[in-house]
Design a protein around this motif. Structure first.
Motif, PDB file in Angstrom:
ATOM      1  N   ALA A  42      29.857   6.223 -11.961  1.00  0.00           N
ATOM      2  CA  ALA A  42      29.572   4.927 -11.836  1.00  0.00           C
ATOM      3  C   ALA A  42      29.800   4.679 -10.404  1.00  0.00           C
ATOM      4  CB  ALA A  42      30.699   4.279 -12.762  1.00  0.00           C
ATOM      5  N   VAL A  43      30.864   5.253  -9.588  1.00  0.00           N
ATOM      6  CA  VAL A  43      30.995   4.925  -8.341  1.00  0.00           C
ATOM      7  C   VAL A  43      29.897   5.158  -7.452  1.00  0.00           C
ATOM      8  CG1 VAL A  43      32.387   5.427  -6.112  1.00  0.00           C
ATOM      9  CG2 VAL A  43      33.538   5.271  -8.606  1.00  0.00           C
ATOM     10  N   VAL A  44      29.270   6.451  -7.832  1.00  0.00           N
ATOM     11  CA  VAL A  44      27.790   6.927  -7.071  1.00  0.00           C
ATOM     12  C   VAL A  44      26.767   5.732  -7.257  1.00  0.00           C
ATOM     13  CG1 VAL A  44      26.092   8.724  -7.112  1.00  0.00           C
ATOM     14  CG2 VAL A  44      28.387   9.166  -7.292  1.00  0.00           C
ATOM     15  N   VAL A  45      26.553   5.269  -8.654  1.00  0.00           N
ATOM     16  CA  VAL A  45      25.671   4.348  -9.098  1.00  0.00           C
ATOM     17  C   VAL A  45      26.000   2.941  -8.104  1.00  0.00           C
ATOM     18  CG1 VAL A  45      24.779   2.787 -10.789  1.00  0.00           C
ATOM     19  CG2 VAL A  45      25.377   5.224 -11.322  1.00  0.00           C
ATOM     20  N   ALA A  46      27.470   2.708  -7.921  1.00  0.00           N
ATOM     21  CA  ALA A  46      27.640   1.273  -7.314  1.00  0.00           C
ATOM     22  C   ALA A  46      27.265   1.650  -5.719  1.00  0.00           C
ATOM     23  CB  ALA A  46      29.037   1.208  -7.282  1.00  0.00           C
ATOM     24  N   VAL A  47      27.435   2.712  -5.204  1.00  0.00           N
ATOM     25  CA  VAL A  47      27.054   2.889  -3.743  1.00  0.00           C
ATOM     26  C   VAL A  47      25.425   2.974  -3.695  1.00  0.00           C
ATOM     27  CG1 VAL A  47      27.036   4.540  -2.166  1.00  0.00           C
ATOM     28  CG2 VAL A  47      29.066   4.010  -3.398  1.00  0.00           C
ATOM     29  N   SER A  48      24.838   3.556  -4.596  1.00  0.00           N
ATOM     30  CA  SER A  48      23.137   3.759  -4.485  1.00  0.00           C
ATOM     31  C   SER A  48      22.832   2.434  -4.708  1.00  0.00           C
ATOM     32  CB  SER A  48      22.904   4.706  -5.696  1.00  0.00           C
ATOM     33  OG  SER A  48      23.207   6.046  -5.542  1.00  0.00           O
ATOM     34  N   ALA A  49      23.449   1.488  -5.372  1.00  0.00           N
ATOM     35  CA  ALA A  49      22.688   0.332  -5.525  1.00  0.00           C
ATOM     36  C   ALA A  49      22.484  -0.448  -4.398  1.00  0.00           C
ATOM     37  CB  ALA A  49      23.699  -0.742  -6.777  1.00  0.00           C
ATOM     38  N   GLN A  50      23.043  -0.130  -3.322  1.00  0.00           N
ATOM     39  CA  GLN A  50      22.785  -0.921  -2.085  1.00  0.00           C
ATOM     40  C   GLN A  50      21.547  -0.432  -1.556  1.00  0.00           C
ATOM     41  OE1 GLN A  50      26.360  -0.588   0.910  1.00  0.00           O
ATOM     42  NE2 GLN A  50      27.198   0.703  -0.844  1.00  0.00           N
ATOM     43  N   GLY A  51      20.752   0.480  -2.206  1.00  0.00           N
ATOM     44  CA  GLY A  51      19.439   0.788  -1.883  1.00  0.00           C
ATOM     45  C   GLY A  51      19.235   1.892  -0.572  1.00  0.00           C
ATOM     46  N   ASN A  52      20.240   2.591  -0.123  1.00  0.00           N
ATOM     47  CA  ASN A  52      20.170   3.489   0.602  1.00  0.00           C
ATOM     48  C   ASN A  52      20.184   4.916   0.131  1.00  0.00           C
ATOM     49  OD1 ASN A  52      21.112   5.697   2.892  1.00  0.00           O
ATOM     50  ND2 ASN A  52      20.920   3.410   4.111  1.00  0.00           N
ATOM     51  N   ARG A  53      19.197   5.603   0.031  1.00  0.00           N
ATOM     52  CA  ARG A  53      19.185   6.903  -0.210  1.00  0.00           C
ATOM     53  C   ARG A  53      20.051   7.985   0.063  1.00  0.00           C
ATOM     54  NH1 ARG A  53      14.087   7.443  -0.224  1.00  0.00           N
ATOM     55  NH2 ARG A  53      13.316   7.283  -2.265  1.00  0.00           N
ATOM     56  N   VAL A  54      20.106   7.965   1.387  1.00  0.00           N
ATOM     57  CA  VAL A  54      20.933   9.021   2.316  1.00  0.00           C
ATOM     58  C   VAL A  54      22.592   8.700   1.756  1.00  0.00           C
ATOM     59  CG1 VAL A  54      21.668   9.492   4.311  1.00  0.00           C
ATOM     60  CG2 VAL A  54      19.478   9.220   4.136  1.00  0.00           C
ATOM     61  N   ALA A  55      22.976   7.510   1.684  1.00  0.00           N
ATOM     62  CA  ALA A  55      24.299   6.933   1.121  1.00  0.00           C
ATOM     63  C   ALA A  55      24.468   7.464  -0.313  1.00  0.00           C
ATOM     64  CB  ALA A  55      24.352   5.533   1.207  1.00  0.00           C
ATOM     65  N   GLY A  56      23.361   7.455  -1.208  1.00  0.00           N
ATOM     66  CA  GLY A  56      23.584   7.745  -2.414  1.00  0.00           C
ATOM     67  C   GLY A  56      23.776   9.237  -2.691  1.00  0.00           C
ATOM     68  N   LEU A  57      22.967   9.890  -1.860  1.00  0.00           N
ATOM     69  CA  LEU A  57      23.144  11.625  -2.027  1.00  0.00           C
ATOM     70  C   LEU A  57      24.654  11.724  -1.217  1.00  0.00           C
ATOM     71  CD1 LEU A  57      19.716  12.590  -0.717  1.00  0.00           C
ATOM     72  CD2 LEU A  57      20.699  12.707  -3.104  1.00  0.00           C
ATOM     73  N   ILE A  58      25.114  11.104  -0.128  1.00  0.00           N
ATOM     74  CA  ILE A  58      26.259  11.403   0.434  1.00  0.00           C
ATOM     75  C   ILE A  58      27.412  11.117  -0.689  1.00  0.00           C
ATOM     76  CG2 ILE A  58      27.902  10.567   2.100  1.00  0.00           C
ATOM     77  CD1 ILE A  58      25.665  10.385   3.972  1.00  0.00           C
ATOM     78  N   ALA A  59      27.324   9.960  -1.386  1.00  0.00           N
ATOM     79  CA  ALA A  59      28.165   9.633  -2.595  1.00  0.00           C
ATOM     80  C   ALA A  59      28.242  10.836  -3.527  1.00  0.00           C
ATOM     81  CB  ALA A  59      27.943   8.148  -2.983  1.00  0.00           C
ATOM     82  N   ALA A  60      27.115  11.027  -3.860  1.00  0.00           N
ATOM     83  CA  ALA A  60      27.168  12.197  -5.013  1.00  0.00           C
ATOM     84  C   ALA A  60      27.843  13.409  -4.465  1.00  0.00           C
ATOM     85  CB  ALA A  60      25.590  12.593  -5.232  1.00  0.00           C
ATOM     86  N   VAL A  61      27.569  13.826  -3.347  1.00  0.00           N
ATOM     87  CA  VAL A  61      28.390  15.006  -2.810  1.00  0.00           C
ATOM     88  C   VAL A  61      29.887  15.052  -2.619  1.00  0.00           C
ATOM     89  CG1 VAL A  61      28.471  16.795  -0.784  1.00  0.00           C
ATOM     90  CG2 VAL A  61      26.132  16.095  -1.728  1.00  0.00           C
ATOM     91  N   SER A  62      29.908  13.677  -2.190  1.00  0.00           N
ATOM     92  CA  SER A  62      31.471  13.166  -1.711  1.00  0.00           C
ATOM     93  C   SER A  62      32.247  13.269  -3.210  1.00  0.00           C
ATOM     94  CB  SER A  62      31.577  11.775  -1.091  1.00  0.00           C
ATOM     95  OG  SER A  62      33.042  11.485  -0.856  1.00  0.00           O
ATOM     96  N   ALA A  63      31.697  12.646  -4.173  1.00  0.00           N
ATOM     97  CA  ALA A  63      32.357  12.489  -5.380  1.00  0.00           C
ATOM     98  C   ALA A  63      32.489  13.928  -6.128  1.00  0.00           C
ATOM     99  CB  ALA A  63      31.360  11.493  -6.386  1.00  0.00           C
ATOM    100  N   THR A  64      31.570  14.853  -5.928  1.00  0.00           N
ATOM    101  CA  THR A  64      31.588  16.349  -6.411  1.00  0.00           C
ATOM    102  C   THR A  64      32.818  16.734  -5.867  1.00  0.00           C
ATOM    103  OG1 THR A  64      29.041  16.117  -7.034  1.00  0.00           O
ATOM    104  CG2 THR A  64      30.453  18.281  -7.010  1.00  0.00           C
ATOM    105  N   ALA A  65      32.832  16.784  -4.451  1.00  0.00           N
ATOM    106  CA  ALA A  65      34.000  17.412  -3.621  1.00  0.00           C
ATOM    107  C   ALA A  65      35.250  17.031  -4.134  1.00  0.00           C
ATOM    108  CB  ALA A  65      33.628  17.076  -2.383  1.00  0.00           C
ATOM    109  N   TRP A  66      35.531  15.525  -4.225  1.00  0.00           N
ATOM    110  CA  TRP A  66      36.763  15.186  -4.297  1.00  0.00           C
ATOM    111  C   TRP A  66      37.183  15.105  -5.853  1.00  0.00           C
ATOM    112  CZ3 TRP A  66      38.851  15.334  -0.072  1.00  0.00           C
ATOM    113  CH2 TRP A  66      38.487  14.691   1.211  1.00  0.00           C
ATOM    114  N   PHE A  67      36.146  15.318  -6.654  1.00  0.00           N
ATOM    115  CA  PHE A  67      36.434  15.674  -8.227  1.00  0.00           C
ATOM    116  C   PHE A  67      37.002  17.088  -8.196  1.00  0.00           C
ATOM    117  CE2 PHE A  67      35.177  17.708 -12.139  1.00  0.00           C
ATOM    118  CZ  PHE A  67      35.622  16.968 -13.202  1.00  0.00           C
ATOM    119  N   ASP A  68      36.543  17.892  -7.520  1.00  0.00           N
ATOM    120  CA  ASP A  68      37.007  19.344  -7.594  1.00  0.00           C
ATOM    121  C   ASP A  68      38.197  19.554  -6.980  1.00  0.00           C
ATOM    122  OD1 ASP A  68      37.154  22.074  -7.885  1.00  0.00           O
ATOM    123  OD2 ASP A  68      35.869  22.638  -6.157  1.00  0.00           O
ATOM    124  N   PHE A  69      38.628  18.770  -5.805  1.00  0.00           N
ATOM    125  CA  PHE A  69      39.727  19.020  -4.800  1.00  0.00           C
ATOM    126  C   PHE A  69      40.884  18.304  -5.765  1.00  0.00           C
ATOM    127  CE2 PHE A  69      42.651  17.863  -1.450  1.00  0.00           C
ATOM    128  CZ  PHE A  69      42.748  19.187  -0.725  1.00  0.00           C
TER     129      PHE A  69
END
Length: 672
Positions: A42-69
């Motif tokens: 849901a956080v990734v969706v909220a960030v991606s809704a701003q319309g920036n593809r790079v920010a959406g991908l960064i949010a997906a990677v960041s969410a995955t990393a912090w989820f694991d950590f």
């Protein structure tokens, strides 16, 4: 602005998943890791809704990393202990990336839909606003107002000089004037409206080619800079960076150029904006051409109408006149209102006001025919009711001719033919005003004692109906009375009913003014708007009288032996007036006219002399038989009297009354 927006999106993509993961740390043992992964999706969706593809991908990677950590055991280590946790992390990354892409595409699709909606709304508003009034300059101003700020930050509209005059412009060699300037702020580097514009090569190419031209980056455009070297720097100093120039063309004829400018933080023009600019230009060009053609037709109708109306009042002493005529300012065009002042025999004068149904050149042409007919019938000296009867027959015949022309395919002749008319005759000797109306408003009378009222009398049907009678109304006017004849456009309008208009007219007539012209101006100012919806005709006449010492009349018995006495009475009266030089010719005229009345007329016979601007001799009798000029043969005993009268007098004629007739003739007063 775009750089700042992208920076904010990337920062939120890095920080938001971290903050949410830290917030979930206290609860990581109370619910499954899959649930925590859904929260981060849901956080990734909220960030991606701003319309920036790079920010959406960064949010997906960041969410995955912090989820694991933070949320996968062992805590605070990048490790995956079980296959389920591995799949959860992988799904989080894939779903986050997919959702990010979908959000970006959805936002862009929504942005395109909003842009298409804004474009359609702009073109719809342009269609509703541009061309609402058939005025060339106003149409250009409407184009500029509708385009700012939705399509441009500044708009300039330049038109060929002949277009402003309602004429057909040439392709080359015409002066161009700025007609409209609009912008998001008042300070701009462009020439003001009304300025003569030197057509640049850049604008000329757009106007002659018929296609819009785009300059997305003005600072880098050497072609544009070279076209206006003296103004280029000033334009750029105001932050203007992008331009579209679109020609205004209608029926293949170039009318002018419209320029759309963007400045400051507005996006530069793209190729997709050319279609919008051309659509706006086409709407404005069609409306401008319609306004130009309307202006040309209106000017033609006005020129025709003014040529058919009296330019100055004729010389006569019965009344002092002042008049005003105002053409309609509405889109309906010039109407067919008219007025006239016609000198008649016996020092009388005819006052006429009429109104033709319809507007445009046809109404003006019909007005000209009716005015000519009225003057012709007035020259016959018909009473007002009989004159309107003949005029009614003429309108019926004209309507029949038009119907025949329409049946033969002449569409230009189509239209309703009808008119109203008021015809009044004032006699300064008797002070009697006889008038008749064919569907027209009766005049108002202001007497010297300050009383003002509309004349009460019979109003006949409008001209063109046929079969219905007209009646004459007579009233005696004190010397110095003001007679106000007018068309309905003076007292009736959309904002005011006719009774209110009549009250205002009466109040204005009752007020004191230094002259009759000043009274005209006061009436127009109090009753007529800047752009009247109908033509306005106003004719004011202040009555004069001829004193008794300027009129002499005698009853002559029907005895040929008394013709000599009639000559003697006339010469004695001329001697009293000091007009002895006219005695010889007057004796001959009196002798011929009285002899004619005794031989061919019926008693009673009256001789009358009137001293006015001319010397008038009248002989009346009770017979309705009118004399006619004829050529007498060498051995004929009669037939030369009227020829002699016609040769010796300046003017002569016959007028009929209810009973009998009057033969009159005029002479110039002797000089000295």
């Amino acid at each position: 602005m775009d750089v700042l927006r992208r920076s904010r999106a990337v920062a939120s993509a890095l920080v938001a998943p971290l903050v949410v993961s830290l917030a979930l740390v206290p609860f990581r043992t109370s619910f499954a890791s899959v649930d925590a992964a859904l929260v981060l999706v849901a956080v990734v969706v909220a960030v991606s809704a701003q319309g920036n593809r790079v920010a959406g991908l960064i949010a997906a990677v960041s969410a995955t990393a912090w989820f694991d950590f933070f949320l996968v055991s062992p805590w605070q280590e990048f490790s995956i202990a079980t296959a389920q946790e591995g799949w959860t992390v992988l799904l989080l990354l894939v779903i986050g990336a997919a959702v990010s892409e979908l959000a970006v595409r959805g936002r862009r699709q929504r942005a395109r839909a909003e842009a298409a909606h804004d474009r359609l709304e702009l073109l719809h508003d342009a269609g509703m606003v541009i061309g609402a009034a058939l005025d060339v300059e106003r149409t250009a101003q409407e184009l500029a107002r509708v385009a700012v700020p939705r399509f441009a930050d500044f708009v300039t509209v330049d038109l060929a000089g002949p277009v402003l005059l309602g004429e057909e412009p040439a392709v080359d060699g015409v002066e161009v004037r700025r007609v409209a300037v609009a912008g998001i702020r008042e300070d701009h580097p462009f020439h003001p409206a009304g300025a003569l514009i030197t057509s640049t090569a850049y604008a000329h190419r757009a106007r002659s080619s018929g296609q819009a031209r785009i300059e997305p980056d003005l600072p880098a455009s050497t072609a544009w800079r070279s076209s206006i070297p003296e103004h280029a720097e000033s334009v750029l100093d105001h932050g203007i960076h992008s331009l579209i120039t679109a020609p205004l063309r209608a029926r293949g004829v170039p009318l002018g150029v419209v320029s759309f400018w963007r400045a400051g933080e507005s996006d530069p023009y793209e190729a997709s904006d050319l279609s919008d600019a051309e659509e706006l230009a086409v709407k404005a060009a069609v409306a401008t051409d319609n306004a130009r053609r309307y202006a040309h037709e209106r000017a033609t109708a006005l020129a025709l109408q003014r040529s058919l109306l009296p330019q100055r009042p004729p010389e006569q002493n019965a009344v002092e006149v002042a008049f005003r005529y105002l053409p309609a300012g509405s889109q309906a065009g010039v109407g067919g209102d008219w007025f006239d002042v016609i000198p008649l025999s016996g020092s009388r004068v005819a006052l006429v006001v009429g109104d033709v149904v319809g507007h445009g050149i046809n109404a003006s042409a019909t007005m000209g025919r009716l005015r000519t007919a009225v003057r012709t019938l007035a020259d016959v000296d018909l009473p007002p009711d009989e004159l309107l009867t003949h005029l009614d027959d003429l309108v019926i015949h004209l309507a029949g001719d038009e119907k025949a022309s329409v049946a033969e395919g002449d569409v230009a002749a189509a239209g309703e033919l009808g008119a109203t008319c008021l015809y009044a005759v004032y006699d300064p000797v008797s002070r009697i005003c006889a008038l008749a109306s064919a569907g027209h408003l009766l005049p108002a009378v202001s007497t010297p004692d300050g009383l003002v009222a509309s004349v009460r009398g019979f109003v006949g049907p409008p001209l063109g109906l046929g079969g219905l009678p007209f009646e004459t109304t007579e009233l005696t006017l004190p010397a110095g009375s003001v007679l106000a004849l007018y068309s309905d456009g003076l007292v009736e309008s959309r904002e005011r009913d006719i009774d209110e208009g009549l009250d205002t007219l009466h109040d204005t007539l009752a007020s004191r003014t230094p002259s009759l012209d000043a009274t005209c101006d006061a009436i127009i100012q109090s009753l007529v708007a800047d752009r009247p919806a109908d033509d306005v005709a106003l004719l004011l006449a202040r009555t004069h009288t001829l004193s008794a010492d300027r009129v002499a009349s005698w009853e002559i018995p029907a005895d040929p032996a008394l013709v000599a006495r009639a000559r003697k009475l006339a010469t004695e009266q001329l001697d009293e007036w000091g007009l002895w030089d006219a005695a010889f010719i007057t004796e001959l005229l009196v002798s011929e006219l009285v002899t004619n009345a005794i031989r061919h007329g019926a008693p009673p016979i009256e001789l009358r002399l009137i001293r006015n601007s001319t010397l008038i001799c009248e002989v009346s009798d009770a017979s309705s038989t009118a004399p006619h000029l004829r050529r007498a043969r060498d051995y004929d005993e009669g037939g030369r009297g009227l020829v002699l009268v016609a040769r010796l007098s300046q003017n002569w004629g016959t007028r009929h009354a209810t009973v009998g007739k009057t033969i009159w003739c005029e002479q110039k007063l002797p000089t000295g």
